[in-house]
Write an enzyme that holds these catalytic residues in place. Structure first.
Site, PDB file in Angstrom:
ATOM      1  N   GLY B 318     -14.031  -3.559  -6.133  1.00 43.12           N
ATOM      2  CA  GLY B 318     -13.636  -2.728  -6.670  1.00 43.12           C
ATOM      3  C   GLY B 318     -12.374  -2.041  -5.682  1.00 43.12           C
ATOM      4  N   TRP B 321      -9.699  -3.058  -7.637  1.00 42.78           N
ATOM      5  CA  TRP B 321      -9.021  -2.365  -8.869  1.00 42.78           C
ATOM      6  C   TRP B 321      -8.397  -1.052  -8.467  1.00 42.78           C
ATOM      7  CZ3 TRP B 321      -9.460   2.408  -9.866  1.00 42.78           C
ATOM      8  CH2 TRP B 321      -9.559   3.389 -10.994  1.00 42.78           C
ATOM      9  N   HIS B 322      -8.272  -0.783  -7.331  1.00 43.31           N
ATOM     10  CA  HIS B 322      -7.109   0.356  -6.670  1.00 43.31           C
ATOM     11  C   HIS B 322      -5.621   0.628  -6.409  1.00 43.31           C
ATOM     12  CE1 HIS B 322     -10.975   2.794  -5.934  1.00 43.31           C
ATOM     13  NE2 HIS B 322     -10.845   3.145  -6.510  1.00 43.31           N
ATOM     14  N   GLY B 323      -5.563  -1.013  -6.281  1.00 45.34           N
ATOM     15  CA  GLY B 323      -4.383  -1.585  -6.379  1.00 45.34           C
ATOM     16  C   GLY B 323      -4.256  -3.224  -6.093  1.00 45.34           C
ATOM     17  N   PHE B 474      -3.131   3.932 -10.375  1.00 45.91           N
ATOM     18  CA  PHE B 474      -3.966   2.754 -10.295  1.00 45.91           C
ATOM     19  C   PHE B 474      -4.219   2.335 -11.325  1.00 45.91           C
ATOM     20  CE2 PHE B 474      -5.398   5.439  -6.170  1.00 45.91           C
ATOM     21  CZ  PHE B 474      -4.721   4.211  -5.465  1.00 45.91           C
TER      22      PHE B 474
END
Lengths: 375, 474
Positions: B318, B321-323, B474
């Site tokens: 997770g 996923w943001h970067g 993102f």
């Protein structure tokens, strides 16, 4: 639908009521800073009318930096200088440039500094003053041209009133355009002096001509800053105008600074030609030219050092770039209003003196610069 | 085209006028074209990626629908996963993995030369990839039927209000709304407008006003512990107002047209523990991760140790996923650790409810304490390097009262405080009443007064310099 319409009408009613209450509050007990906040959103004609109505009010910018007055004051000062006076550092720029010169003066208190500037003056103002002030300098003087990173796009404008929306100093200056291989052509403003500004309403033809010039030729002109001054009575309208005008001007500035948009003003080319002519003119008059590349703390401004330093070196034009000495990311280098602190200016001032000394030692005619170091 | 700028509202006005004028089927065609225009305004070159993802998953879902063999269904699902995750991997993570591999090799004494690709990250790629993936997985699981309408599916993937920063919608929720005629009611319009106003206040009046100060603090070479503490608080406010503001506007715009997008934020800073936080923060992502990652990994059904591993793995992914950066991985690991620790604590002490006046006081203390825990996570999230994380953490641990003497440079505009007061009031009211539309039970004059205050607050703070939404990256 009927219920929603009722709520909508009632909301508009409350909005008008709220606006009236805020207007009353601003006329009465509101703190000065809050009044100022709302005043920032008044139309430019409205603000200039206020300046004319209250000429003695503190911070009134109506009379500052009009070119004929700046040159006249300079001539008077120059005549008053003793003929055997030591060389003078003559600064053409704005408060940032003046602060650096005074920072240099703290290292050499006997050094004379003569500042010709305007609030937030763009390079076209400073360069024009430098040109017109030629008879008020003498061999051995130092000419300093201050270039502020936040005013590069303003080189396409005739007046601070157009782009410095929140505090529109009405003084005017020409816009320069490239001409020929390395020349510049000045396109002067219709309105040139304070007396013309004060008498403007009495000359509808001049008003029309001036507004036409701004609308058609000024690179940063935004209708939202000038239109419908009658709405200035509403604090809500002032807030909306401020948002629209600031945004519109910012977008135009970004287009010029990034070279995007349709036919953007070529500020880099004009600035290169300006500094070369500045340097050649000063040297022809046996003066020391120094260009100050002053970066503000706004990281979105064009990086003056990155853009111009190589050109200045290649053309042997002495310069001081503030970013060589101070990161704009360090907030301790700035006052709350965005100006550099005294200590930072001392640092810049020392660097300015080093450049002047180096230039003075390079030229025989400059060896007579009698600055005495006080350390 | 950004929600907080005039261009978008001109665009939306045109879309809305057409939407009102057109019949249902034509509405969907128009919305699809409008969504592609909206995306092309960012970068038209990446439209083909959305179209690729759309066509692939549309066809694969139909294939899965038409076959009964489990192995064939599994094959088609793996094609969908490979296609979508490969696109995401190449455009978002390729350089990150290459650079990380090279760095690791060098550490072990095997320096390798590599060429990083100059890849522009397509805006919103993580959001629409997850959205379209959920569709094929749901079809594979037979939770939903595959749609036969390419137009409707394409609109589900690219619906402009939530295309670039979510909420990450589920096909089971949004696709029926796309496929059936919507009702535009005055009630929906009012709710939508209120959501837009609240979102715009969060974004323009608060987040954009705070942003320069946060940028300054995180760019400082050696700030004091006090400055860092204030910086992380401000970033916590900024990221909440920025992201939930975007969601509010997205939901508001959709609501005006009769769509009902899912809730993405539920007053996350009133959380008292990490589990509570992840039920309130970026709900569409946390539930996606739960349903498509944590549960398939085994969730909490395979013993204590495996549950902990599943939690950590889910949160680390997770974070990623943001970067494509290690600080996001670290942030994910931090969140995973908090969840594991909290689970262990609850296992030992049992869950408690705070009752009575003393309980309420204790609850507020818990909120304040957990906010600090959340803020340290934001430090990891916002930092630009490990070195900065280490330096800032050391300064925080050695913080003194005197550190708070050099805060003079922090300049938060007055309208931002007005905006914060308004949003705090709204969030407290929702938290206390449990009703996001608490104002609808008020008398009309009170509602009208409330709406006029929202409009005035927005105008009051509308002069800040606009900046891009944080979650666009993102």
């Amino acid at each position: 639908m009927r219920s929603t319409l009722k709520t909508f009408v009632l909301t508009i009613g409350f909005l008008i009521l709220l606006d009236g209450l805020v207007a009353l509050l601003l006329q009465g007990p509101a703190p000065a800073s809050l009044k100022g906040f709302f005043d920032y959103g008044a139309s430019v004609p409205g603000k200039i009318a206020q300046m004319k109505q209250h000429p003695g009010a503190p911070g009134n910018l109506l009379a500052v930096a009009w070119l004929p007055d700046v040159i006249e004051e300079s001539a008077v000062g120059f005549k008053a200088e003793a003929s055997d006076e030591a060389p003078v550092m003559r600064v053409y720029g704005m408060s940032f440039a003046a602060d650096i010169a005074h920072g240099a003066q703290t290292h050499r208190p006997d050094m004379l500094v003569d500042v010709h500037g305007g609030p937030n003056a763009p390079p076209n103002f400073s360069y024009e003053v430098f040109l017109e002030d030629r008879q008020n300098r003498k061999p051995g003087d130092v000419a300093v041209l201050g270039i502020l990173s936040s005013t590069t796009a303003a080189m396409s404008s005739y007046s601070n009133r157009v782009w410095a929306f929140e505090q529109p100093a009405p003084y005017t200056y020409p816009v320069f355009w490239p001409e020929g291989a390395d020349g510049l052509r000045a396109d002067g403003p219709v309105l040139q002096s304070l007396s013309e500004e004060i008498a403007l309403e009495a000359h509808p033809d001049l008003v029309a001509k001036w507004h036409r010039q701004l609308r058609e030729k000024d690179g940063l002109y935004s209708e939202s800053a000038f239109a419908l001054p009658v709405l200035d009575a509403s604090p809500f309208a002032r807030l909306i105008r401020r948002a629209l005008a600031v945004q519109s001007i910012k977008e135009k500035e970004q287009d010029i600074n990034s070279g995007k948009g349709s036919d953007p003003y070529p500020y880099q080319e004009v600035l290169r030609r300006m500094v070369r002519d500045f340097s050649e003119t000063a040297r022809a008059d046996q003066q020391i030219p120094v260009v100050l590349l002053i970066q503000t703390r706004n990281s979105q401004d064009p990086d003056l050092r990155q853009i111009f330093a190589e050109y200045l070196k290649a053309n042997d034009i002495p310069f001081v770039a503030t970013t060589d000495l101070q990161s704009i990311r360090d907030p301790s280098a700035f006052y709350g209003d965005g100006h550099y602190t005294g200590n930072t200016n001392k640092k810049f001032g020392q660097s300015l003196l080093d450049v002047i000394d180096r230039e003075a030692s390079r030229s025989v005619s400059m060896t007579r610069v009698p600055y005495s170091a006080v350390n | 085209m950004v929600f907080s700028q005039l261009d978008f509202w001109i665009f939306f006005s045109i879309v809305l006028a057409l939407y009102v004028a057109l019949p249902f089927r034509a509405q969907n065609w128009m919305l699809l074209i409008a969504s592609y225009v909206f995306y092309a305004a960012w970068d038209w070159r990446f439209l083909f990626l959305i179209m690729l993802s759309t066509c692939t998953d549309y066809l694969i879902a139909l294939k899965m629908e038409r076959t009964e063999t489990q192995s064939a269904r599994r094959f088609w699902l793996s094609v969908s996963l490979w296609t979508n995750l490969s696109v995401l991997g190449i455009f978002k993570y390729f350089n990150f993995f290459i650079e990380s591999f090279a760095m690791l090799s060098e550490k072990f004494g095997f320096p390798v030369s590599y060429h990083a690709l100059h890849i522009v990250l397509p805006v919103g790629i993580s959001f629409y990839t997850f959205q379209t993936l959920s569709y094929t997985i749901d079809v594979y699981r037979r939770d939903i039927r595959a749609t036969t309408s390419l137009r409707d599916f394409a609109l589900f993937v690219s619906f402009f209000p939530q295309l670039v920063a979510g909420p990450i919608e589920r096909a089971s929720h949004l696709l029926p709304e796309v496929s059936h005629p919507r009702r535009m009611t005055w009630d929906n319009v009012t709710r939508g407008v209120v959501l837009c106003l609240i979102g715009l206040i969060k974004k323009i009046v608060i987040a954009d006003a705070i942003s320069p100060t946060v940028d300054t603090i995180f760019a400082m070479p050696d700030p004091s512990g006090g400055v860092i503490l204030i910086g992380t608080w401000l970033f916590a406010i900024q990221i909440y107002c920025d992201f939930s503001g975007y969601t509010d506007i997205a939901r508001g715009v959709a609501r005006i047209m009769g769509f009902n997008l899912m809730l993405n934020f539920a007053q996350p800073y009133f959380s008292v523990n990490p589990q509570d936080f992840w039920r309130r923060w970026h709900i569409s992502l946390s539930t996606w991760l739960r349903d498509y990652l944590y549960v398939p990994l085994g969730g909490n059904r395979k013993g204590k140790r495996r549950t902990q591993i599943n939690l950590m793995l889910t949160m680390v992914l997770g974070g990623l996923w943001h970067g494509a950066a290690w600080n996001f991985v670290l942030w994910g690991a931090y969140q995973g650790t908090l969840l594991v620790l909290h689970r262990q604590l609850v296992g030992k002490l049992g869950a408690r409810t705070d009752k009575g006046f003393g309980g309420m006081f204790l609850h507020i203390i818990k909120i304040a304490l957990f906010f600090q825990v959340t803020c340290y996570g934001w430090l990891l999230f916002r930092a630009s390097s490990f070195e900065q994380i280490t330096r800032f953490t050391k300064s925080l641990l050695t913080m003194r009262w005197s550190d708070f003497s050099d805060l003079g440079f922090i300049n938060i505009p007055v309208p931002a405080f007005a905006g914060m007061a308004v949003i705090l009031f709204v969030d407290v009211m929702i938290e206390v009443t449990g009703n996001p539309r608490f104002y609808e039970v008020w008398l009309r004059p009170a509602r009208a007064a409330c709406y006029s205050i929202l409009v005035y607050t927005l105008a009051f703070g509308a002069t800040t310099t606009p900046s891009a939404f944080i979650y666009f990256q993102f």
